[in-house]
Design an enzyme around this catalytic site. Structure first.
Site, PDB file in Angstrom:
ATOM      1  N   GLU A  88      -2.500  -9.571   9.655  1.00 43.91           N
ATOM      2  CA  GLU A  88      -1.503 -10.376   8.945  1.00 43.91           C
ATOM      3  C   GLU A  88      -0.157 -10.402   9.651  1.00 43.91           C
ATOM      4  O   GLU A  88       0.578 -11.388   9.573  1.00 43.91           O
ATOM      5  CB  GLU A  88      -1.271  -9.839   7.520  1.00 43.91           C
ATOM      6  CG  GLU A  88      -2.412 -10.096   6.556  1.00 43.91           C
ATOM      7  CD  GLU A  88      -3.300  -8.893   6.411  1.00 43.91           C
ATOM      8  OE1 GLU A  88      -3.600  -8.259   7.457  1.00 43.91           O
ATOM      9  OE2 GLU A  88      -3.685  -8.578   5.278  1.00 43.91           O
ATOM     10  N   HIS A 127       0.820  -1.219   0.000  1.00 42.49           N
ATOM     11  CA  HIS A 127       0.000   0.000   0.000  1.00 42.49           C
ATOM     12  C   HIS A 127       0.850   1.264   0.000  1.00 42.49           C
ATOM     13  O   HIS A 127       0.503   2.260   0.648  1.00 42.49           O
ATOM     14  CB  HIS A 127      -0.940   0.015   1.221  1.00 42.49           C
ATOM     15  CG  HIS A 127      -2.047  -0.987   1.125  1.00 42.49           C
ATOM     16  ND1 HIS A 127      -3.173  -0.777   0.383  1.00 42.49           N
ATOM     17  CD2 HIS A 127      -2.178  -2.226   1.662  1.00 42.49           C
ATOM     18  CE1 HIS A 127      -3.972  -1.841   0.479  1.00 42.49           C
ATOM     19  NE2 HIS A 127      -3.390  -2.730   1.233  1.00 42.49           N
ATOM     20  N   ASP A 174      -0.793  -4.874   6.085  1.00 38.54           N
ATOM     21  CA  ASP A 174      -1.783  -5.755   5.456  1.00 38.54           C
ATOM     22  C   ASP A 174      -1.533  -5.920   3.962  1.00 38.54           C
ATOM     23  O   ASP A 174      -0.851  -5.114   3.333  1.00 38.54           O
ATOM     24  CB  ASP A 174      -3.194  -5.180   5.660  1.00 38.54           C
ATOM     25  CG  ASP A 174      -3.317  -3.793   5.052  1.00 38.54           C
ATOM     26  OD1 ASP A 174      -2.342  -3.013   5.151  1.00 38.54           O
ATOM     27  OD2 ASP A 174      -4.372  -3.485   4.475  1.00 38.54           O
ATOM     28  N   GLU A 175      -2.074  -6.988   3.424  1.00 36.82           N
ATOM     29  CA  GLU A 175      -2.170  -7.201   1.977  1.00 36.82           C
ATOM     30  C   GLU A 175      -0.882  -6.929   1.204  1.00 36.82           C
ATOM     31  O   GLU A 175      -0.881  -6.155   0.245  1.00 36.82           O
ATOM     32  CB  GLU A 175      -3.286  -6.308   1.398  1.00 36.82           C
ATOM     33  CG  GLU A 175      -4.658  -6.601   1.972  1.00 36.82           C
ATOM     34  CD  GLU A 175      -5.737  -5.769   1.314  1.00 36.82           C
ATOM     35  OE1 GLU A 175      -6.776  -6.335   0.963  1.00 36.82           O
ATOM     36  OE2 GLU A 175      -5.550  -4.525   1.151  1.00 36.82           O
ATOM     37  N   VAL A 176       0.199  -7.578   1.599  1.00 35.60           N
ATOM     38  CA  VAL A 176       1.443  -7.396   0.844  1.00 35.60           C
ATOM     39  C   VAL A 176       1.430  -8.340  -0.364  1.00 35.60           C
ATOM     40  O   VAL A 176       1.249  -9.543  -0.220  1.00 35.60           O
ATOM     41  CB  VAL A 176       2.670  -7.676   1.734  1.00 35.60           C
ATOM     42  CG1 VAL A 176       3.953  -7.474   0.941  1.00 35.60           C
ATOM     43  CG2 VAL A 176       2.634  -6.782   2.964  1.00 35.60           C
TER      44      VAL A 176
END
Lengths: 501, 501
Positions: free
Chosen positions: A350, A237, A297-299
């Protein structure tokens, strides 16, 4: 907690209304007035002169006792005073500001806005304002009651943020989780790295938060008992960070040559950590709260996988092809950097899931809807403090009264010991910014977030949706009256409709 | 159509931009300027100096030709003039008002707002405003391009209605279908029956449309080429009428005695028809448009079924137990009453479906999503003019870019002859009021309704969603710049964000 101005956690409140011919509100202990006055109090009135719309409060207090004894109020002599037993006093700026604010809400010669007691005050047959003798004992069920706003997918003008802080206060929210930057734009103006916003904001002058803007947000929030926790989400992000900080992001490869695009923060360069050290040193001084949200988050691993230097580093470190190990490697170093600033940190789930070693006081935010209860069990079993946002992603909209779904959530329904339950310190309503900006954010957030507010404040037993509907209808009209464009729950009207556009 | 001020149907437009050192806009025939200037024109520019965001127009004109020949513009000498061949002139108030309006949009020393040519004007490298020689030929594909707003489920302050008329004009909508009253409230203030709003509005003073308010809406709309078609829906959806008009509604029975609740308009009493005669006589004079919408949808038969007097009447008339016959009986008499006022009427599809005898010039509105194509076939086969709203119920919301669904609708995709297709004169985007009021109506309507606007204006071949997205993103920023809180399509920003709250 006895300091004037500390917003977190909120202490218990005991409050007594007594009166003579002209009522005098006594607040004890008075230094809590701001916290409690962010909402309205509910009285279970006996007198038949009360109509349904005069007895609604949101969120519902923990305990209150109203008697049939009524006092007449005179605008001329009515005042808010410090109780004798209050440890605060006129030197407490927080309280003085709250007094002034509630004075200003007041239309001339009416009592409406006197602190939070508006709904305790009612007109009798002759138009005289009355108030019943009432005892209230109130405190929040959960200490962390947050709203996440996202100022990266769309820039949110200061005015919008301040208006929503005002609405948060009316709903007893006490944490503004400011997801300030993300892939799309970097509106935070950094003194240390001014190019981040100069090159990463949608516009370097009009779509940024200057140091002065940030100060104003923090102070406006503080006056309303709200903490500001900024989130600087890494290593994913971060696309917008790359515009103003050379070599921060990982160059992605297409075959054997760089593709020209960039991925997450480059975790194999010392320069990345040097940058983060300086950057978070600044952040730790700009934001006074004890916590910073570090994201995590969300790598997306695809770019790392494509890069030969990263591949080599993975081999050297013995990570094999498990890129979550590389992610943890980065996060671990980042956490150490931030810990050195003496701040606590919050992270998305995460980071915990990937087995990163966390400081004991880390707050883990559970946001994934699937296996939510399992996650709560795991995080609390490991002894970490947790906040819940998974059921409260308010950016997801649907036709009808979805507030009821938010309202029906019981945060502690997961299986676990009492000790585990105690680690869930609250939750957050998240309004991610893909589809909202200054034009529609406020009505989309309110009163839907109010449902979350009551869930996090009131007793666990407060679950009657019908009763909640009746009170919330009126609570949203109060917000509208104060200039907050809170959308309707269903058909009906407010005595004073929204005057803006 | 040569009268100044007639808004419907819109005629074809031919428009030429020529210029010398200082450009002079020539409009021919000029009396059409208001109609065309409700939107922006699109130029397929050749020059490399044009950026993507400078060449977007919405809805897309039928035909335009732009050349590389550019003229420099001088604010001092730029003006809007009447073309020699124009049949209108300075005596046409509609045009004079439009000129003034577009002047007022203009920030000092910029050309932005000069009629609709903003997007044809661009700054060159030196900051000088340029315009390319452009020929435009434009006309709407469908004559009826409407927006339905519902001021009964929630009262809509005048300010909100006017702002949305402004937005309608920017999107070339030309019909405001004003669903003004319904079960929940009766905000229309009738001169003949003042008790209807006194007792049927949410509030008799603050939640009503006075005769002056109605006039203002009509005039504001007229100035922008928009017809106002009021809907007074009967015999169902009339609960609020009953408050101010004794015996108008059918008393429902519980067993052998009245239950105290009321159903649809009582179709067996002459007094009901006497009332309607007087009422629609007033409506026919208050609203200048040639059409009135008479509703006729969703009649609930349960109350009629419960009432012994109605049962007796059914038997007398030989209707058996087919209450749709009773409904038709009522509607038939109502249509005759309204026809006597010399007005045409629109009705919801049920009126046609139930076999009511309709005047030839009746417009049937198809609103039911299931079997929509079949309904279009049936209505047009019977020779009736039709408008389509079924695919465009904008009160239904969902996460993501639902505007694309509205955009992809092809109104003439139903099987039928060319003559049948010609009977479909347009459509309406409907924003029913259950969940919208002044706080959230405008951002919920725009730019989602803009998708419907282009579908109804532009050529059938204009279907590229990607191209539409790029233009619509900019069109919505233009609305925001003009003070309309049109919500974002997706992530991004406007050069000037919304300044309201």
């Amino acid at each position: 907690l006895t300091r004037c101005g500390s917003a977190y956690p909120l202490p218990r409140l005991n409050l007594t209304l007594t009166g003579a011919m002209y009522c005098l509100l006594k607040l004890a202990p008075l230094f809590l007035a701001v916290a409690v006055c962010n909402g309205w109090l509910f009285g279970d009135f006996v007198g038949k002169q009360k109509e349904q719309d005069e007895i609604s409060l949101w969120p519902l207090p923990q305990k209150f006792q109203s008697s049939a004894v009524a006092f007449k109020l005179s605008p001329a002599s009515f005042q808010i005073v410090h109780a004798k037993q209050s440890s605060a006093g006129p030197s407490c700026g927080l309280l003085e500001n709250a007094f002034r604010r509630y004075e200003l809400y007041s239309p001339l010669f009416t009592f409406e806005p006197v602190l939070c007691y508006k709904r305790l005050v009612y007109e009798d047959y002759y138009g005289v304002n009355n108030i019943n003798k009432t005892d209230i004992s109130d405190f929040p069920r959960f200490a962390h009651r947050g709203i996440l706003l996202d100022s990266s997918r769309h820039f949110l003008p200061l005015k919008v943020i301040l208006a929503n802080l005002e609405a948060m206060a009316m709903n007893k929210f006490n944490v503004f989780h400011w997801h300030i930057v993300d892939d799309q734009s970097f509106p935070y103006m950094s003194r240390t790295f001014p190019e981040l916003s100069q090159k990463g904001a949608y516009h370097p002058f009009t779509h940024v938060y200057t140091p002065s803007d940030v100060k104003m947000v923090i102070e406006f929030a503080r006056m309303r008992g709200i903490r500001v926790i900024p989130e600087f989400d890494t290593p994913g992000h971060t696309e917008s960070w790359g515009n103003g900080q050379l070599d921060l992001l990982t160059p992605c490869y297409s075959g054997s040559s760089p593709s020209g695009t960039f991925g997450p923060v480059n975790p194999i360069l010392n320069s990345s950590y040097d940058f983060m050290t300086q950057f978070f040193k600044e952040i730790s001084t700009v934001f006074p709260d004890a916590y910073i949200h570090l994201g995590g988050d969300e790598v997306d691993f695809r770019c790392w996988e494509s890069n030969p230097d990263i591949q080599k580093f993975m081999a050297q470190q013995g990570f094999g092809t498990d890129y979550s190990k590389l992610e943890s490697f980065y996060i671990q170093r980042l956490l150490d950097i931030v810990a050195a600033t003496k701040k606590g940190y919050m992270v998305w789930q995460e980071v915990f899931d990937n087995g990163v070693k966390l400081k004991d006081d880390t707050v883990v935010e559970v946001w994934m809807g699937n296996k939510m209860e399992e996650e709560l069990q795991n995080v609390t079993r490991a002894g970490f403090t947790t906040i819940l946002s998974a059921p409260w992603y308010l950016d997801y909209i649907s036709y009808g009264q979805d507030w009821q779904h938010y309202y029906k959530v019981e945060p502690l329904s997961f299986p676990g010991t009492d000790a585990q339950k105690k680690l869930v310190i609250g939750g957050e309503a998240c309004l991610w910014g893909e589809y909202v900006d200054a034009t529609n954010l406020t009505p989309r957030l309110w009163p839907r977030a109010s449902a979350v507010a009551e869930r996090l404040w009131s007793d666990k037993s407060v679950t009657d949706v019908g009763n909640a509907y009746n009170r919330l209808v009126q609570h949203r009209c109060r917000m509208v009256k104060r200039g907050i464009p809170a959308e309707p729950l269903f058909v009906g009207h407010c005595r004073q409709e929204y005057k803006g556009l």
